[in-house]
Design a protein around this motif. Structure first.
Motif, PDB file in Angstrom:
ATOM      1  N   VAL A  34     -22.886 -19.045 -27.483  1.00 50.19           N
ATOM      2  CA  VAL A  34     -22.203 -18.109 -28.383  1.00 50.19           C
ATOM      3  C   VAL A  34     -21.609 -16.947 -27.588  1.00 50.19           C
ATOM      4  O   VAL A  34     -20.464 -16.536 -27.823  1.00 50.19           O
ATOM      5  CB  VAL A  34     -23.169 -17.602 -29.467  1.00 50.19           C
ATOM      6  CG1 VAL A  34     -22.512 -16.516 -30.313  1.00 50.19           C
ATOM      7  CG2 VAL A  34     -23.632 -18.759 -30.353  1.00 50.19           C
ATOM      8  N   THR A  38     -17.480 -16.066 -27.149  1.00 48.19           N
ATOM      9  CA  THR A  38     -16.925 -14.825 -27.709  1.00 48.19           C
ATOM     10  C   THR A  38     -16.666 -13.761 -26.661  1.00 48.19           C
ATOM     11  O   THR A  38     -16.328 -12.629 -27.024  1.00 48.19           O
ATOM     12  CB  THR A  38     -17.881 -14.264 -28.776  1.00 48.19           C
ATOM     13  OG1 THR A  38     -19.175 -14.024 -28.181  1.00 48.19           O
ATOM     14  CG2 THR A  38     -18.049 -15.236 -29.924  1.00 48.19           C
ATOM     15  N   ASP A  39     -16.818 -14.074 -25.376  1.00 53.34           N
ATOM     16  CA  ASP A  39     -16.690 -13.016 -24.367  1.00 53.34           C
ATOM     17  C   ASP A  39     -15.253 -12.526 -24.197  1.00 53.34           C
ATOM     18  O   ASP A  39     -15.025 -11.470 -23.618  1.00 53.34           O
ATOM     19  CB  ASP A  39     -17.272 -13.452 -23.021  1.00 53.34           C
ATOM     20  CG  ASP A  39     -16.491 -14.595 -22.385  1.00 53.34           C
ATOM     21  OD1 ASP A  39     -15.592 -15.143 -23.053  1.00 53.34           O
ATOM     22  OD2 ASP A  39     -16.807 -14.954 -21.232  1.00 53.34           O
ATOM     23  N   GLY A  41     -13.454 -11.976 -26.882  1.00 51.24           N
ATOM     24  CA  GLY A  41     -13.185 -11.344 -28.167  1.00 51.24           C
ATOM     25  C   GLY A  41     -13.154 -12.339 -29.305  1.00 51.24           C
ATOM     26  O   GLY A  41     -12.893 -13.534 -29.104  1.00 51.24           O
ATOM     27  N   TRP A  42     -13.416 -11.813 -30.506  1.00 55.05           N
ATOM     28  CA  TRP A  42     -13.454 -12.681 -31.674  1.00 55.05           C
ATOM     29  C   TRP A  42     -12.071 -13.197 -32.060  1.00 55.05           C
ATOM     30  O   TRP A  42     -11.953 -14.244 -32.685  1.00 55.05           O
ATOM     31  CB  TRP A  42     -14.090 -11.933 -32.845  1.00 55.05           C
ATOM     32  CG  TRP A  42     -15.583 -11.833 -32.707  1.00 55.05           C
ATOM     33  CD1 TRP A  42     -16.297 -10.758 -32.255  1.00 55.05           C
ATOM     34  CD2 TRP A  42     -16.535 -12.871 -32.975  1.00 55.05           C
ATOM     35  NE1 TRP A  42     -17.640 -11.046 -32.231  1.00 55.05           N
ATOM     36  CE2 TRP A  42     -17.816 -12.336 -32.680  1.00 55.05           C
ATOM     37  CE3 TRP A  42     -16.445 -14.173 -33.447  1.00 55.05           C
ATOM     38  CZ2 TRP A  42     -18.982 -13.070 -32.845  1.00 55.05           C
ATOM     39  CZ3 TRP A  42     -17.607 -14.901 -33.611  1.00 55.05           C
ATOM     40  CH2 TRP A  42     -18.855 -14.360 -33.312  1.00 55.05           C
ATOM     41  N   ASP A  43     -11.041 -12.448 -31.698  1.00 55.01           N
ATOM     42  CA  ASP A  43      -9.684 -12.928 -32.005  1.00 55.01           C
ATOM     43  C   ASP A  43      -9.407 -14.250 -31.295  1.00 55.01           C
ATOM     44  O   ASP A  43      -8.855 -15.192 -31.884  1.00 55.01           O
ATOM     45  CB  ASP A  43      -8.642 -11.884 -31.599  1.00 55.01           C
ATOM     46  CG  ASP A  43      -8.693 -10.651 -32.482  1.00 55.01           C
ATOM     47  OD1 ASP A  43      -9.245 -10.746 -33.591  1.00 55.01           O
ATOM     48  OD2 ASP A  43      -8.179  -9.587 -32.057  1.00 55.01           O
ATOM     49  N   PHE A  45     -11.700 -16.291 -30.174  1.00 55.02           N
ATOM     50  CA  PHE A  45     -12.619 -17.286 -30.738  1.00 55.02           C
ATOM     51  C   PHE A  45     -12.011 -17.930 -31.978  1.00 55.02           C
ATOM     52  O   PHE A  45     -11.961 -19.164 -32.097  1.00 55.02           O
ATOM     53  CB  PHE A  45     -13.957 -16.624 -31.080  1.00 55.02           C
ATOM     54  CG  PHE A  45     -14.939 -17.541 -31.761  1.00 55.02           C
ATOM     55  CD1 PHE A  45     -15.831 -18.288 -31.016  1.00 55.02           C
ATOM     56  CD2 PHE A  45     -14.961 -17.670 -33.148  1.00 55.02           C
ATOM     57  CE1 PHE A  45     -16.737 -19.147 -31.638  1.00 55.02           C
ATOM     58  CE2 PHE A  45     -15.854 -18.521 -33.781  1.00 55.02           C
ATOM     59  CZ  PHE A  45     -16.736 -19.257 -33.022  1.00 55.02           C
ATOM     60  N   TRP A  46     -11.534 -17.101 -32.925  1.00 53.32           N
ATOM     61  CA  TRP A  46     -11.004 -17.657 -34.166  1.00 53.32           C
ATOM     62  C   TRP A  46      -9.699 -18.398 -33.947  1.00 53.32           C
ATOM     63  O   TRP A  46      -9.413 -19.388 -34.639  1.00 53.32           O
ATOM     64  CB  TRP A  46     -10.824 -16.545 -35.203  1.00 53.32           C
ATOM     65  CG  TRP A  46     -12.120 -16.039 -35.740  1.00 53.32           C
ATOM     66  CD1 TRP A  46     -12.651 -14.793 -35.590  1.00 53.32           C
ATOM     67  CD2 TRP A  46     -13.083 -16.784 -36.498  1.00 53.32           C
ATOM     68  NE1 TRP A  46     -13.875 -14.699 -36.203  1.00 53.32           N
ATOM     69  CE2 TRP A  46     -14.169 -15.919 -36.767  1.00 53.32           C
ATOM     70  CE3 TRP A  46     -13.143 -18.092 -36.965  1.00 53.32           C
ATOM     71  CZ2 TRP A  46     -15.284 -16.312 -37.494  1.00 53.32           C
ATOM     72  CZ3 TRP A  46     -14.249 -18.492 -37.683  1.00 53.32           C
ATOM     73  CH2 TRP A  46     -15.308 -17.619 -37.942  1.00 53.32           C
ATOM     74  N   SER A  47      -8.890 -17.941 -32.987  1.00 53.05           N
ATOM     75  CA  SER A  47      -7.632 -18.653 -32.730  1.00 53.05           C
ATOM     76  C   SER A  47      -7.880 -20.062 -32.212  1.00 53.05           C
ATOM     77  O   SER A  47      -7.137 -20.999 -32.548  1.00 53.05           O
ATOM     78  CB  SER A  47      -6.781 -17.868 -31.726  1.00 53.05           C
ATOM     79  OG  SER A  47      -7.390 -17.850 -30.447  1.00 53.05           O
ATOM     80  N   THR A 219     -13.193 -21.360 -22.155  1.00 54.50           N
ATOM     81  CA  THR A 219     -13.454 -20.778 -23.468  1.00 54.50           C
ATOM     82  C   THR A 219     -13.236 -21.771 -24.603  1.00 54.50           C
ATOM     83  O   THR A 219     -14.072 -21.853 -25.526  1.00 54.50           O
ATOM     84  CB  THR A 219     -12.595 -19.529 -23.687  1.00 54.50           C
ATOM     85  OG1 THR A 219     -12.911 -18.559 -22.693  1.00 54.50           O
ATOM     86  CG2 THR A 219     -12.845 -18.924 -25.063  1.00 54.50           C
ATOM     87  N   VAL A 223     -15.965 -22.652 -27.530  1.00 55.74           N
ATOM     88  CA  VAL A 223     -15.708 -22.435 -28.959  1.00 55.74           C
ATOM     89  C   VAL A 223     -15.928 -23.727 -29.742  1.00 55.74           C
ATOM     90  O   VAL A 223     -16.577 -23.727 -30.797  1.00 55.74           O
ATOM     91  CB  VAL A 223     -14.270 -21.910 -29.175  1.00 55.74           C
ATOM     92  CG1 VAL A 223     -13.944 -21.856 -30.662  1.00 55.74           C
ATOM     93  CG2 VAL A 223     -14.105 -20.531 -28.546  1.00 55.74           C
TER      94      VAL A 223
END
Length: 522
Positions: A34, A38-39, A41-43, A45-47, A219, A223
């Motif tokens: 995790v 997310t290292d 950023g969450w942006d 991660f979600w992308s 990354t 994810v």
């Protein structure tokens, strides 16, 4: 009389401290995966999580998962009814043949279908359905054996035939066990890497490996790994809920066996169906192995096979030793204490049940590169991966073995002046040793068959039987791969035979049989 909370109970503080390493090993891959995902950023991660590539992998995975689970539930339930409730000829022989696909790792079945030019979704569906079908057959058979046959006898006395009785009376009573088995099959399809990678059907696990090996940016792999873990946890919770709700027996009193249903005109179709299941699930892999062993006699290298087998034994032995050592404090606490802290420790140590091997390996690769460089692509990191994945098997064995050792004997030893540590070493552990040894043997066999974590974490240049088979099959060297596949099947046959004996030759109750099914299948 002492209880788990009385004088026979261990002092929890010391044992909780001793159990902490197991908790750390179990949750480290999940936590670090995790953090790595997310290292940036969450942006980011979600992308990655909602992009079309992830959606494609999710669709492929879910289609395969549903197809395999539904097929396994239908075929497994029907086969279980045939061998437990009907007068089909040679029931014992059919039972053994139906359980034996547990001895065929999914990637060995994938090797067999690929060597016959069956790949993609059809090959993955066939390989995973046939190897996982016993995971439904065994709990349903156990439920049928434990169920009171009175309602079925009443149904037949009212003029209903065997098919109507099965549909209206038997099936509703064993349906929770069948669904729980189907969810367990779905969980293992979600975890599977070997079959889908060999058969070139892109699911989450293959997508993670492709993303990891095909890009310097790791990354996206992390994810996708988190998405896979979330799905696996949801399936594990659903399976545990259904398993907890399954109650096969109605009424009180001593259970008795049902009178076998005489099939009459239905006998030929039932026999044909059983023969078809056995031919596809067991006959195809065996025929492929025999064929390629014959073709590859001139290419067989005994020295290379012996070296690979020795490496497999070395890694599996180290993995089993480390896993059991970590499991002993957790299993002892779980057997002798029932407090919120102990339950939390046990639950955390069971994290490996929901983590696919590829995600554990990926997390440990990230961890090794950043924080444990001397261990990267070395044996200790591989052993750590085995421990994280297979702690649940060892903990279950240790807990069961220690719970079977009477706490009163420990009380007597302490009343004679022995300290708690000495009592554990001289009384409790020797009494529990057979069960602990059985758990260690099962962990050893499971480590010997493990593929995805071994592929990513093994020392450079080292091969196990599983990785050698995967590598040679990947380049269509079927004749060279066949000896490795045959040896893996022989190794895997040990827990499959023991499981078949425990389910169909003993009178154990359904809960014990269900637990055995889960352990052996893992």
């Amino acid at each position: 009389m002492s209880t788990a909370r009385g004088r026979g109970a261990p002092r929890a503080t010391g044992w909780l401290l001793a159990a902490l390493p197991a908790v750390v090993v179990a949750v480290l891959p999940l936590v670090y995966l995790v953090l790595r995902a997310t290292d940036q950023g969450w942006d980011v991660f979600w992308s990655v999580a909602i992009r079309s590539r992830t959606a494609e992998l999710a669709a492929n995975t879910l289609v395969l998962l549903v197809a395999v689970a539904v097929s396994a539930v239908v075929l497994g339930t029907a086969a279980a009814w045939a061998v437990t409730r009907t007068a089909v000829p040679l029931r014992r022989v059919w039972t053994v043949l139906l359980v034996m696909p547990l001895a065929v790792p999914s990637y060995v079945s994938g090797f067999a279908w690929l060597s016959m030019d069956v790949a993609g979704f059809p090959g993955a569906w066939l390989a995973l359905t046939t190897t996982n079908l016993p995971l439904v057959l065994l709990p349903v058979a156990a439920a049928l054996r434990a169920a009171d046959p009175a309602l079925e006898e009443v149904s037949r006395s009212l003029g209903h035939g065997p098919w109507q009785t099965f549909a209206r009376v038997t099936l509703p009573r064993v349906w929770p066990s069948a669904v729980a088995g189907g969810l367990l099959v779905a969980l293992y399809v979600l975890h599977d890497f070997g079959a889908v990678s060999l058969l070139r059907y892109e699911t989450f696990t293959l997508g993670i490996q492709t993303s990891y090996s095909g890009s310097f940016d790791r990354t996206p792999a992390a994810v996708i790994g988190v998405v896979l873990v979330v799905l696996a946890i949801l399936l594990a919770l659903a399976e545990a809920r259904m398993r907890g709700n399954s109650a096969a027996r109605l009424g009180a009193g001593v259970p008795r066996r049902a009178e076998p249903v005489r099939l009459r005109a239905a006998r030929p179709p039932v026999l044909l169906g059983l023969a078809a299941i056995v031919a596809v699930s067991l006959g195809v892999p065996v025929a492929a192995l025999v064929r390629w062993l014959g073709v590859g006699r001139t290419e067989f290298d005994p020295a290379a096979l012996a070296q690979t087998a020795a490496t497999t034994v070395q890694f599996a032995a180290l993995g089993a030793l480390a896993t059991v050592v970590l499991a002993v404090p957790v299993g002892f606490l779980a057997a002798r204490r029932s407090t919120p802290a102990v339950r939390a420790v046990e639950l955390a140590a069971y994290a490996g049940h929901a983590l696919p091997g590829i995600t554990v390996a990926l997390a440990l690769v990230f961890f090794g590169v950043r924080f444990a460089q001397p261990w990267y692509q070395q044996t200790p990191l591989l052993v750590l991966g085995y421990a994280a994945l297979f702690l649940p098997i060892a903990i279950s064995a240790v807990r069961t073995a220690i719970a079977a050792a009477p706490a009163a004997v420990e009380d007597v030893a302490r009343s004679l002046g022995r300290g708690r540590a000495r009592v554990f070493g001289t009384v409790t552990l020797p009494l529990a040793a057979p069960g602990v040894a059985a758990g260690a043997a099962l962990v050893f066999l499971t480590c010997a068959k493990e593929l995805p974590a071994t592929l990513l974490l093994r020392p450079t240049g080292a091969d196990t039987l599983a990785t050698a088979l995967w590598t040679k099959t990947g380049v269509s060297a079927f004749a060279e791969a066949a000896p490795y596949a045959a040896l893996l099947v022989l190794v895997s046959a040990v827990p499959a035979v023991l499981l078949e004996m425990s389910v169909f030759r003993s009178g154990r109750d359904v809960a014990v049989l269900d637990s055995a099914t889960r352990g052996a299948s893992t």
